[in-house]
Design an enzyme around this catalytic site. Structure first.
Site, PDB file in Angstrom:
ATOM      1  N   ASN A 101      36.292  55.756  33.111  1.00  0.00           N
ATOM      2  CA  ASN A 101      35.924  54.687  33.861  1.00  0.00           C
ATOM      3  C   ASN A 101      35.110  53.965  33.405  1.00  0.00           C
ATOM      4  O   ASN A 101      33.734  54.250  33.390  1.00  0.00           O
ATOM      5  CB  ASN A 101      35.624  55.013  35.308  1.00  0.00           C
ATOM      6  CG  ASN A 101      35.519  54.068  36.198  1.00  0.00           C
ATOM      7  OD1 ASN A 101      34.995  52.960  35.969  1.00  0.00           O
ATOM      8  ND2 ASN A 101      35.846  54.181  37.444  1.00  0.00           N
TER       9      ASN A 101
ATOM     10  N   HIS B 231      31.183  50.649  34.456  1.00  0.00           N
ATOM     11  CA  HIS B 231      29.751  50.426  34.307  1.00  0.00           C
ATOM     12  C   HIS B 231      29.350  49.830  32.963  1.00  0.00           C
ATOM     13  O   HIS B 231      28.179  49.376  33.207  1.00  0.00           O
ATOM     14  CB  HIS B 231      29.036  51.645  34.720  1.00  0.00           C
ATOM     15  CG  HIS B 231      29.155  52.062  36.200  1.00  0.00           C
ATOM     16  ND1 HIS B 231      28.849  51.187  37.161  1.00  0.00           N
ATOM     17  CD2 HIS B 231      29.823  53.045  36.661  1.00  0.00           C
ATOM     18  CE1 HIS B 231      29.066  51.583  38.308  1.00  0.00           C
ATOM     19  NE2 HIS B 231      30.073  52.813  38.232  1.00  0.00           N
TER      20      HIS B 231
ATOM     21  N   HIS C 171      38.244  49.623  37.921  1.00  0.00           N
ATOM     22  CA  HIS C 171      38.150  49.254  39.525  1.00  0.00           C
ATOM     23  C   HIS C 171      37.924  47.808  39.504  1.00  0.00           C
ATOM     24  O   HIS C 171      36.718  47.169  39.222  1.00  0.00           O
ATOM     25  CB  HIS C 171      37.181  50.169  40.288  1.00  0.00           C
ATOM     26  CG  HIS C 171      37.430  49.992  41.492  1.00  0.00           C
ATOM     27  ND1 HIS C 171      36.504  50.678  42.505  1.00  0.00           N
ATOM     28  CD2 HIS C 171      37.933  49.175  42.550  1.00  0.00           C
ATOM     29  CE1 HIS C 171      36.644  50.360  43.533  1.00  0.00           C
ATOM     30  NE2 HIS C 171      37.680  49.390  43.907  1.00  0.00           N
TER      31      HIS C 171
ATOM     32  N   ARG D 274      37.175  45.405  41.894  1.00  0.00           N
ATOM     33  CA  ARG D 274      36.703  45.172  43.245  1.00  0.00           C
ATOM     34  C   ARG D 274      36.900  43.829  43.825  1.00  0.00           C
ATOM     35  O   ARG D 274      36.902  42.916  43.024  1.00  0.00           O
ATOM     36  CB  ARG D 274      35.344  45.507  43.182  1.00  0.00           C
ATOM     37  CG  ARG D 274      35.040  47.185  43.132  1.00  0.00           C
ATOM     38  CD  ARG D 274      33.732  47.411  43.366  1.00  0.00           C
ATOM     39  NE  ARG D 274      33.421  47.460  44.899  1.00  0.00           N
ATOM     40  CZ  ARG D 274      33.361  48.834  45.386  1.00  0.00           C
ATOM     41  NH1 ARG D 274      33.004  49.719  44.866  1.00  0.00           N
ATOM     42  NH2 ARG D 274      33.013  48.728  46.754  1.00  0.00           N
TER      43      ARG D 274
ATOM     44  N   ARG E  17      32.283  42.695  41.340  1.00  0.00           N
ATOM     45  CA  ARG E  17      30.710  42.972  41.052  1.00  0.00           C
ATOM     46  C   ARG E  17      30.717  43.534  39.618  1.00  0.00           C
ATOM     47  O   ARG E  17      29.487  43.332  38.992  1.00  0.00           O
ATOM     48  CB  ARG E  17      30.180  44.035  42.119  1.00  0.00           C
ATOM     49  CG  ARG E  17      30.853  45.414  41.982  1.00  0.00           C
ATOM     50  CD  ARG E  17      30.248  46.293  42.781  1.00  0.00           C
ATOM     51  NE  ARG E  17      30.362  46.237  44.201  1.00  0.00           N
ATOM     52  CZ  ARG E  17      29.926  47.089  45.032  1.00  0.00           C
ATOM     53  NH1 ARG E  17      29.376  48.095  44.884  1.00  0.00           N
ATOM     54  NH2 ARG E  17      30.115  46.645  46.404  1.00  0.00           N
TER      55      ARG E  17
ATOM     56  N   GLU F 207      42.319  50.947  39.584  1.00  0.00           N
ATOM     57  CA  GLU F 207      41.784  51.204  40.947  1.00  0.00           C
ATOM     58  C   GLU F 207      41.635  49.937  41.662  1.00  0.00           C
ATOM     59  O   GLU F 207      41.049  48.926  41.154  1.00  0.00           O
ATOM     60  CB  GLU F 207      40.266  51.988  40.886  1.00  0.00           C
ATOM     61  CG  GLU F 207      40.542  53.493  40.535  1.00  0.00           C
ATOM     62  CD  GLU F 207      39.124  53.733  40.506  1.00  0.00           C
ATOM     63  OE1 GLU F 207      38.115  53.274  40.915  1.00  0.00           O
ATOM     64  OE2 GLU F 207      38.714  54.927  39.912  1.00  0.00           O
TER      65      GLU F 207
ATOM     66  N   THR G  31      32.269  53.777  45.653  1.00  0.00           N
ATOM     67  CA  THR G  31      33.410  54.040  46.559  1.00  0.00           C
ATOM     68  C   THR G  31      32.738  55.547  47.376  1.00  0.00           C
ATOM     69  O   THR G  31      32.418  56.492  46.725  1.00  0.00           O
ATOM     70  CB  THR G  31      34.597  54.697  45.992  1.00  0.00           C
ATOM     71  OG1 THR G  31      34.871  53.686  45.113  1.00  0.00           O
ATOM     72  CG2 THR G  31      35.829  54.826  46.860  1.00  0.00           C
TER      73      THR G  31
ATOM     74  N   GLU H 138      44.118  61.593  44.142  1.00  0.00           N
ATOM     75  CA  GLU H 138      42.981  61.954  43.424  1.00  0.00           C
ATOM     76  C   GLU H 138      41.931  62.350  44.394  1.00  0.00           C
ATOM     77  O   GLU H 138      41.572  61.746  45.227  1.00  0.00           O
ATOM     78  CB  GLU H 138      42.384  60.632  42.744  1.00  0.00           C
ATOM     79  CG  GLU H 138      41.070  60.892  42.009  1.00  0.00           C
ATOM     80  CD  GLU H 138      40.421  59.642  41.502  1.00  0.00           C
ATOM     81  OE1 GLU H 138      41.158  58.700  40.911  1.00  0.00           O
ATOM     82  OE2 GLU H 138      39.166  59.730  41.348  1.00  0.00           O
TER      83      GLU H 138
ATOM     84  N   HIS I 170      34.670  61.677  40.888  1.00  0.00           N
ATOM     85  CA  HIS I 170      33.596  61.137  41.359  1.00  0.00           C
ATOM     86  C   HIS I 170      32.210  61.911  41.275  1.00  0.00           C
ATOM     87  O   HIS I 170      32.216  63.098  41.779  1.00  0.00           O
ATOM     88  CB  HIS I 170      33.819  60.518  43.011  1.00  0.00           C
ATOM     89  CG  HIS I 170      33.087  59.367  43.357  1.00  0.00           C
ATOM     90  ND1 HIS I 170      31.563  59.446  43.444  1.00  0.00           N
ATOM     91  CD2 HIS I 170      33.401  58.057  43.386  1.00  0.00           C
ATOM     92  CE1 HIS I 170      31.246  58.216  43.763  1.00  0.00           C
ATOM     93  NE2 HIS I 170      32.401  57.513  43.888  1.00  0.00           N
TER      94      HIS I 170
ATOM     95  N   HIS J  45      30.434  57.051  35.453  1.00  0.00           N
ATOM     96  CA  HIS J  45      29.224  56.719  35.548  1.00  0.00           C
ATOM     97  C   HIS J  45      28.405  57.528  34.477  1.00  0.00           C
ATOM     98  O   HIS J  45      27.451  57.176  33.725  1.00  0.00           O
ATOM     99  CB  HIS J  45      28.296  57.047  36.842  1.00  0.00           C
ATOM    100  CG  HIS J  45      27.084  56.413  37.060  1.00  0.00           C
ATOM    101  ND1 HIS J  45      25.859  57.582  37.173  1.00  0.00           N
ATOM    102  CD2 HIS J  45      26.578  55.175  36.966  1.00  0.00           C
ATOM    103  CE1 HIS J  45      24.812  56.536  37.059  1.00  0.00           C
ATOM    104  NE2 HIS J  45      25.125  55.424  36.795  1.00  0.00           N
TER     105      HIS J  45
END
Ligand code: PXP
Length: 262
Positions: free
Chosen positions: A11, A14, A47, A49, A53, A74, A105, A155, A192, A215
Site C-alpha cells: 500500500n 503514505h 486508497h 479517499r 488526503r 481501495e 480505516t 480482507e 492493517h 505503513h
C-alpha cells in the site's frame, strides 16, 4: 485449505502522505509502486479517499497504466468512487468504510447495514470484470454476509491483532474467519497494522492468500529504502508461512512465535 502461495500487495498511500505534506511532486507514489514491483511486490494497493488526503485522482490514473502486477484500488462504496473504478478498471477493488475524521480505516465494513449498496456495487464491478473484496472485521457473521452479498474475496481487518499481538483472541478470530471464508469459497486477504514483527502469525494462516501492508513498509523505507523494506517484509512473511500452524483452531490455541527476519 492452504492457499498455494501468499501475495504481498504494498500500500503506497503514505508515500503520497509525505508528498501532500508539502503539496509538491515528490516523493512520487507511482515511482514507489514501480520500485516495489521491482522488489518483488505482487501487487500495489492505493486508497483514493473522499477527502484526497494522500492519493490524488491523478495518481490513480497513472497507477492504472503504470502498475504491471495488480492494482488493488481501495475505496468507499460511493457513486463517485464507483464511477472512477469503472473508468480506470483496476484489477481489484477493495471496498472499505470511510469516515473523514478517522486517522486511518478504523474497522471493517458494516455489512449487515449497507447490504443493498454493497450488493449493487459488487454486481456492477464484477460485470466489468473487476474483482471485489470487502474489508471486514474477522467475525463469522460478517464473513457469511460478504459471501451472501456476492463478494469474490474478503480482507480481514488485522488491526485488533496488530494492536494486541500477544493476545490469543484476535488471532483466533482471524484464523477462524479465514477458515470460514475459505469454506464458503471466498478468497481470503488480510491487512492493517502489520509489521515485520507481527506479520508471521498472520502469514501462517493457511487460507490467507493476500496481505496488504503499507505503513510499516513506508516507515522502514526512510531508513533502508523502499526496495529493501519490501524485501524485508517478504522475508518475514516467508518465515511465518514456513512455520505454518494449520487451519482453524480451538480456544486454547497457543501460537508459536516465528523468528524475526532482521
Ligand atoms: N487494508 C486496508 C483496507 C487499509 O485501509 C489499510 C490502510 O490503508 C491497509 C490494508 C494497510 O494498513 P497499514 O498501512 O497499516 O499496513
Amino acid at each position: 485449505m492452504r492457499a498455494p502461495s501468499q501475495r504481498l500487495y504494498v500500500n503506497i498511500d503514505h508515500v503520497a502522505t509525505i508528498r501532500q505534506a508539502r503539496r509538491t511532486v515528490e516523493p512520487d507514489p507511482v515511482l514507489a509502486a514501480v520500485v516495489c514491483e521491482r522488489a518483488g511486490a505482487d501487487g500495489i494497493t492505493a486508497h483514493l479517499r473522499e477527502d484526497r488526503r494522500h492519493i490524488q485522482d491523478a495518481d490513480v490514473e497513472r497507477l492504472a497504466t503504470a502498475v504491471e502486477t495488480v492494482l488493488n484500488l481501495e475505496m468507499a462504496c460511493t457513486d463517485e468512487m464507483l464511477a472512477i473504478a469503472l473508468r480506470l478498471r483496476p484489477h481489484q477493488v477493495t471496498l472499505v468504510p470511510e469516515r473523514r475524521e478517522e486517522i486511518t480505516t478504523e474497522g471493517g465494513l458494516d455489512v449487515s447495514r449497507n447490504g443493498d449498496a454493497l450488493r449493487t456495487a459488487i454486481d456492477t464491478l464484477h460485470a466489468s470484470r473487476i474483482r471485489v473484496s470487502l474489508f471486514i472485521d474477522p467475525v463469522m457473521d460478517a464473513v457469511q454476509r460478504a459471501h451472501d452479498l456476492g463478494a469474490a474475496a474478503i480482507e480481514l481487518h488485522t488491526g485488533p491483532y496488530s494492536d494486541h499481538p500477544d493476545d490469543a483472541a484476535p488471532l483466533l478470530a482471524l484464523r477462524n474467519s479465514a477458515a470460514q471464508g475459505a469454506r464458503l469459497g471466498l478468497a481470503v486477504h488480510a491487512g492493517h497494522g502489520l509489521t515485520v514483527r507481527n506479520v508471521g502469525l498472520v502469514a501462517a494462516i493457511d487460507e490467507i492468500e493476500e496481505l496488504n501492508i503499507g505503513h510499516s513498509i513506508v516507515s522502514r523505507s526512510v531508513f533502508v529504502g523502499i526496495e529493501a523494506a519490501v524485501r524485508e517484509m517478504r522475508a518475514a512473511i516467508g518465515v511465518g508461512r514456513r512455520a505454518g500452524t494449520g487451519s482453524a483452531v480451538s480456544d486454547n490455541f497457543s501460537p508459536p512465535r516465528p523468528t524475526s527476519p532482521a
